[in-house]
Design a protein around this motif. Structure first.
Motif, PDB file in Angstrom:
ATOM      1  N   GLN A  78       0.827  -1.194   0.000  1.00 59.45           N
ATOM      2  CA  GLN A  78       0.000   0.000   0.000  1.00 59.45           C
ATOM      3  C   GLN A  78       0.867   1.252   0.000  1.00 59.45           C
ATOM      4  OE1 GLN A  78      -2.221   0.050   3.724  1.00 59.45           O
ATOM      5  NE2 GLN A  78      -0.617  -1.153   4.695  1.00 59.45           N
ATOM      6  N   GLU A  79       0.191   2.364  -0.111  1.00 55.62           N
ATOM      7  CA  GLU A  79       0.883   3.642  -0.067  1.00 55.62           C
ATOM      8  C   GLU A  79       1.343   3.946   1.358  1.00 55.62           C
ATOM      9  OE1 GLU A  79      -1.536   6.382  -3.119  1.00 55.62           O
ATOM     10  OE2 GLU A  79      -2.774   5.190  -1.762  1.00 55.62           O
ATOM     11  N   GLY A  80       2.500   4.555   1.473  1.00 55.50           N
ATOM     12  CA  GLY A  80       3.031   4.888   2.781  1.00 55.50           C
ATOM     13  C   GLY A  80       2.253   6.012   3.446  1.00 55.50           C
ATOM     14  N   SER A  81       2.290   6.045   4.766  1.00 55.68           N
ATOM     15  CA  SER A  81       1.589   7.090   5.510  1.00 55.68           C
ATOM     16  C   SER A  81       2.316   7.330   6.834  1.00 55.68           C
ATOM     17  CB  SER A  81       0.135   6.679   5.781  1.00 55.68           C
ATOM     18  OG  SER A  81       0.093   5.501   6.573  1.00 55.68           O
ATOM     19  N   ALA A  82       1.910   8.380   7.514  1.00 55.44           N
ATOM     20  CA  ALA A  82       2.423   8.687   8.843  1.00 55.44           C
ATOM     21  C   ALA A  82       1.272   8.617   9.828  1.00 55.44           C
ATOM     22  CB  ALA A  82       3.057  10.078   8.870  1.00 55.44           C
ATOM     23  N   GLY A  83       1.520   8.059  11.010  1.00 53.60           N
ATOM     24  CA  GLY A  83       0.419   7.932  11.947  1.00 53.60           C
ATOM     25  C   GLY A  83       0.871   7.517  13.327  1.00 53.60           C
ATOM     26  N   GLY A  84      -0.093   7.441  14.224  1.00 50.07           N
ATOM     27  CA  GLY A  84       0.167   7.034  15.593  1.00 50.07           C
ATOM     28  C   GLY A  84      -1.141   6.628  16.249  1.00 50.07           C
ATOM     29  N   SER A  85      -1.075   6.239  17.523  1.00 55.67           N
ATOM     30  CA  SER A  85      -2.254   5.774  18.233  1.00 55.67           C
ATOM     31  C   SER A  85      -2.196   6.214  19.691  1.00 55.67           C
ATOM     32  CB  SER A  85      -2.369   4.252  18.152  1.00 55.67           C
ATOM     33  OG  SER A  85      -1.210   3.632  18.696  1.00 55.67           O
ATOM     34  N   ALA A  86      -3.351   6.245  20.324  1.00 54.42           N
ATOM     35  CA  ALA A  86      -3.470   6.615  21.743  1.00 54.42           C
ATOM     36  C   ALA A  86      -4.115   5.464  22.491  1.00 54.42           C
ATOM     37  CB  ALA A  86      -4.295   7.891  21.895  1.00 54.42           C
ATOM     38  N   VAL A  87      -3.559   5.110  23.632  1.00 56.11           N
ATOM     39  CA  VAL A  87      -4.067   3.988  24.422  1.00 56.11           C
ATOM     40  C   VAL A  87      -4.579   4.506  25.769  1.00 56.11           C
ATOM     41  CG1 VAL A  87      -2.526   2.346  23.315  1.00 56.11           C
ATOM     42  CG2 VAL A  87      -1.787   3.521  25.402  1.00 56.11           C
ATOM     43  N   GLY A  88      -5.223   3.585  26.497  1.00 61.85           N
ATOM     44  CA  GLY A  88      -5.741   3.960  27.800  1.00 61.85           C
ATOM     45  C   GLY A  88      -7.179   4.420  27.715  1.00 61.85           C
ATOM     46  N   PRO A  89      -7.738   4.883  28.826  1.00 59.68           N
ATOM     47  CA  PRO A  89      -9.119   5.370  28.818  1.00 59.68           C
ATOM     48  C   PRO A  89      -9.247   6.664  28.028  1.00 59.68           C
ATOM     49  CG  PRO A  89      -8.078   5.806  30.930  1.00 59.68           C
ATOM     50  CD  PRO A  89      -7.124   4.958  30.153  1.00 59.68           C
ATOM     51  N   MET A  90     -10.347   6.787  27.288  1.00 54.73           N
ATOM     52  CA  MET A  90     -10.582   7.999  26.512  1.00 54.73           C
ATOM     53  C   MET A  90     -10.863   9.166  27.468  1.00 54.73           C
ATOM     54  SD  MET A  90     -13.326   8.640  23.416  1.00 54.73           S
ATOM     55  CE  MET A  90     -12.561   7.377  22.392  1.00 54.73           C
ATOM     56  N   PRO A  91     -10.142  10.291  27.318  1.00 57.06           N
ATOM     57  CA  PRO A  91     -10.318  11.416  28.257  1.00 57.06           C
ATOM     58  C   PRO A  91     -11.730  11.972  28.280  1.00 57.06           C
ATOM     59  CG  PRO A  91      -8.322  11.672  26.951  1.00 57.06           C
ATOM     60  CD  PRO A  91      -9.075  10.541  26.346  1.00 57.06           C
ATOM     61  N   THR A  92     -12.415  11.942  27.143  1.00 58.11           N
ATOM     62  CA  THR A  92     -13.783  12.445  27.068  1.00 58.11           C
ATOM     63  C   THR A  92     -14.650  11.405  26.366  1.00 58.11           C
ATOM     64  OG1 THR A  92     -13.286  13.570  24.982  1.00 58.11           O
ATOM     65  CG2 THR A  92     -13.018  14.848  27.000  1.00 58.11           C
ATOM     66  N   SER A  93     -15.933  11.649  26.306  1.00 60.06           N
ATOM     67  CA  SER A  93     -16.833  10.714  25.642  1.00 60.06           C
ATOM     68  C   SER A  93     -16.547  10.681  24.146  1.00 60.06           C
ATOM     69  CB  SER A  93     -18.286  11.132  25.888  1.00 60.06           C
ATOM     70  OG  SER A  93     -18.555  12.360  25.229  1.00 60.06           O
ATOM     71  N   TYR A 112      -9.913  -3.115  20.628  1.00 57.87           N
ATOM     72  CA  TYR A 112      -8.572  -2.737  20.180  1.00 57.87           C
ATOM     73  C   TYR A 112      -7.743  -2.264  21.375  1.00 57.87           C
ATOM     74  CZ  TYR A 112     -10.625  -2.782  15.507  1.00 57.87           C
ATOM     75  OH  TYR A 112     -11.264  -3.162  14.354  1.00 57.87           O
ATOM     76  N   ASN A 113      -6.417  -2.342  21.197  1.00 60.45           N
ATOM     77  CA  ASN A 113      -5.518  -1.862  22.243  1.00 60.45           C
ATOM     78  C   ASN A 113      -5.564  -0.344  22.373  1.00 60.45           C
ATOM     79  OD1 ASN A 113      -4.621  -4.456  22.864  1.00 60.45           O
ATOM     80  ND2 ASN A 113      -3.032  -4.388  21.279  1.00 60.45           N
ATOM     81  N   SER A 114      -5.858   0.332  21.292  1.00 59.00           N
ATOM     82  CA  SER A 114      -5.893   1.788  21.302  1.00 59.00           C
ATOM     83  C   SER A 114      -7.303   2.265  21.014  1.00 59.00           C
ATOM     84  CB  SER A 114      -4.929   2.357  20.249  1.00 59.00           C
ATOM     85  OG  SER A 114      -5.292   1.914  18.952  1.00 59.00           O
ATOM     86  N   TYR A 115      -7.663   3.409  21.589  1.00 57.57           N
ATOM     87  CA  TYR A 115      -8.986   3.959  21.337  1.00 57.57           C
ATOM     88  C   TYR A 115      -8.975   4.962  20.195  1.00 57.57           C
ATOM     89  CZ  TYR A 115      -7.554   8.233  23.796  1.00 57.57           C
ATOM     90  OH  TYR A 115      -6.920   9.390  24.169  1.00 57.57           O
ATOM     91  N   LEU A 116      -7.782   5.382  19.755  1.00 56.61           N
ATOM     92  CA  LEU A 116      -7.685   6.372  18.689  1.00 56.61           C
ATOM     93  C   LEU A 116      -6.474   6.073  17.814  1.00 56.61           C
ATOM     94  CD1 LEU A 116      -8.443   9.076  17.319  1.00 56.61           C
ATOM     95  CD2 LEU A 116      -7.013  10.230  19.037  1.00 56.61           C
ATOM     96  N   ASN A 117      -6.692   6.018  16.505  1.00 55.81           N
ATOM     97  CA  ASN A 117      -5.612   5.897  15.527  1.00 55.81           C
ATOM     98  C   ASN A 117      -5.711   7.065  14.559  1.00 55.81           C
ATOM     99  OD1 ASN A 117      -6.412   2.768  16.106  1.00 55.81           O
ATOM    100  ND2 ASN A 117      -4.225   3.004  15.778  1.00 55.81           N
ATOM    101  N   VAL A 118      -4.609   7.731  14.338  1.00 59.22           N
ATOM    102  CA  VAL A 118      -4.585   8.845  13.381  1.00 59.22           C
ATOM    103  C   VAL A 118      -3.584   8.524  12.284  1.00 59.22           C
ATOM    104  CG1 VAL A 118      -5.307  10.563  15.069  1.00 59.22           C
ATOM    105  CG2 VAL A 118      -2.874  10.064  14.791  1.00 59.22           C
TER     106      VAL A 118
END
Length: 245
Positions: free
Chosen positions: A41-56, A119-125
Motif C-alpha cells: 500500500q501507499e506509505g503514511s504517517a500515523g500514531g495511536s493513543a491507548v488507555g481510557p478515553m479522556p472524554t466521551s 482494540y488496544n488503542s482507542y484512537l488511531n490517526v
C-alpha cells in the motif's frame, strides 16, 4: 478538554510504497504472490493513543471536527460501523468504530475511534499524501486507449487461433486469469467507496486485483507468452518446387 496523547512517536513510512510498513525488497515476493499482496500500500504517517478515553466518544468527535474545520480542513461526514452485536440479553453496549476523514491541499487525514474493548488503542490517526489532481483526467483517456488496444490485440489473437487445435483454450485461459481479479475486486471497491468518504481513491492496482492476485496475473502472462510464440508467423523452410512446361 484534556489532550489526547499518542503512546509513541508518530511513525513515518520509510518509502512511498510499503509492504507491512517496510520498503519493498526482493525477499518479500513470496508474500506478495501467495495471498498477502493486499498489505502492499501507499506509505503514511500515523500514531495511536491507548488507555481510557479522556472524554466521551461523541464529544471527542465533535471537538475533532470543529478544530479541523477551524484549521482549514475539508471535513467529511463521519462513518460508523458496529463491530459486535448482541444475540441475546443481557447485552453490553455495542462496540462501534467511527472514522473521520478530512483533506487539506494534498494531505488526507484519517482518525479512527475504536472501542477499547476490541482494540488496544482507542484512537488511531493517519496522514497520507493524496493523489495529484492530474491523475484522474490522465488516467481516464489512458485507460480508454489501453482498453481499445487490448481489444484489438485479443481480437487479432482470436482470429489467428481460429481453427488451430489447442490455441483457443490457451487464449481463453489467458483472458480468464487476467480478468477474474478485476471482476472480483471492482464491485467490492465500488461499494466501499460509496459507503465511506474517499477524498483520494484507492490506487489503480487495487481495482485490478493487484498485487493480491498477482500470481494469477503472472500465470496468465506466461500463457500469453506461449500464445504469442505460437501465433508468430513462421517462414516455410521447405524448398520451393517450380514446374516448367
Amino acid at each position: 478538554m484534556e489532550p489526547h496523547r499518542l503512546d509513541e512517536d508518530v511513525l513515518t513510512a520509510p518509502a512511498l510504497f510499503v509492504y507491512y510498513n517496510q520498503p519493498v525488497t526482493l525477499d518479500m515476493w513470496p508474500g506478495l504472490l501467495f495471498g498477502d499482496g493486499g498489505e502492499y500500500q501507499e506509505g503514511s504517517a500515523g500514531g495511536s493513543a491507548v488507555g481510557p478515553m479522556p472524554t466521551s466518544p461523541a464529544e471527542t468527535l465533535a471537538t475533532a471536527e470543529r478544530r479541523l474545520r477551524a484549521a482549514g480542513w475539508q471535513v467529511y461526514e463521519p462513518t460508523s460501523t458496529v463491530l459486535q452485536t448482541c444475540a441475546a440479553p443481557p447485552c453490553e453496549p455495542q462496540q462501534i468504530q467511527t472514522v473521520l476523514v478530512a483533506r487539506r491541499g494534498d494531505t488526507v487525514f484519517r482518525a479512527t475511534f475504536n472501542d477499547p474493548r476490541t482494540y488496544n488503542s482507542y484512537l488511531n490517526v493517519e496522514a497520507q499524501r493524496a493523489a495529484p489532481p492530474l491523475v484522474l483526467p490522465t488516467a481516464v483517456p489512458a485507460g480508454l486507449v489501453g482498453g481499445v488496444l487490448a481489444w484489438l490485440v485479443f481480437a487479432w489473437a482470436s482470429r489467428r487461433t481460429e481453427g488451430r487445435r489447442g490455441m483457443r483454450p490457451l487464449l481463453g485461459l489467458t483472458l480468464f486469469l487476467w480478468w477474474v481479479p478485476a471482476l472480483l475486486t471492482t464491485p467490492s471497491l465500488v461499494g466501499h467507496h460509496l459507503d465511506e468518504p474517499h477524498p483520494s481513491w484507492h490506487p489503480l492496482w487495487e481495482w485490478l486485483g493487484q498485487p493480491a492476485c498477482s500470481l494469477l496475473f503472472l500465470i496468465g502472462a506466461g500463457c500469453a507468452i506461449l500464445l504469442a510464440i505460437a501465433l508468430v508467423p513462421r517462414r516455410d523452410l521447405r524448398p520451393l518446387t517450380v514446374s516448367v512446361g
